[in-house]
Design an enzyme around this catalytic site. Sequence first.
Site, PDB file in Angstrom:
ATOM      1  N   ASP A 142      23.718 178.723  71.298  1.00 12.75           N
ATOM      2  CA  ASP A 142      22.471 179.458  71.111  1.00 12.75           C
ATOM      3  C   ASP A 142      22.110 180.260  72.359  1.00 12.75           C
ATOM      4  OD1 ASP A 142      20.220 180.300  69.807  1.00 12.75           O
ATOM      5  OD2 ASP A 142      19.120 178.417  70.017  1.00 12.75           O
TER       6      ASP A 142
ATOM      7  N   ASN B 192      20.302 183.499  59.586  1.00 15.13           N
ATOM      8  CA  ASN B 192      20.742 184.629  60.402  1.00 15.13           C
ATOM      9  C   ASN B 192      21.067 185.846  59.550  1.00 15.13           C
ATOM     10  OD1 ASN B 192      22.596 182.515  62.718  1.00 15.13           O
ATOM     11  ND2 ASN B 192      20.478 183.224  62.832  1.00 15.13           N
TER      12      ASN B 192
END
Length: 226
Positions: free
Chosen positions: A6, A55
């Site tokens: 991340d 996403n």
Amino acid sequence: MAVIPDGNRRWAEDKGLPSLEGHRRGCERTLELLDRCRTDTGIEVVTLWTTSVENLRRPRVEVNQGLPVIAAFVGHLASLGQWRIGFLGNLDLLPPPVTEELRDYAHRSSTVRGPLVNFAIAYSGQEEIIRAVRRLLESRTADGNPLSEGAPVDAVELARHLDTAGQPDPDLVIRTSGETRLSGFMPWQTLHSELYFSPLLWPDFDESALAEALEDYRSRRQRRGL
């Protein structure tokens, strides 16, 4: 080992760069750490969560820029001939040319005798379990052994229908960028996993950071249950 890499976008924003540059630098970091895992640690399976279902709901321009970067990276990894490549998630949610390209890379790497790297793409932990239940029901029906009180399902049978069927569960899960949650990543497989959260953004998570994470894992006393 499983990794939630991340912080690519935040890394780029902090440096005043386009988000695409963060993803590219993240791919470079991933290759460095995969090479370290293969040569120095003896880790046989690495699973990377590269794209969640959420996403894919980001602005179309960002998604259309990011997916080719991921596909190119997987293709480069396949060309090295050092890793077998697998996928978790629902690749059918991707544009068909990308889906076909990724599956071709997995097929071409299937005879490699090296470790396995899984890419979790278009992945949701809840949806993986739902897929596993559907596969189990279809398998039972095909075998003429539908669910009933006399034929209960156990954890071993359900696990055979997960995206990771036949693979060991991760001993260690690493998440970067300071977030301290798994966000639905491999909820079934991480039941007994040790968790390691790093404040570093993924492009800054270098070999020394990996070594620190592995040393922290080794220092823990692994237990089952509470």
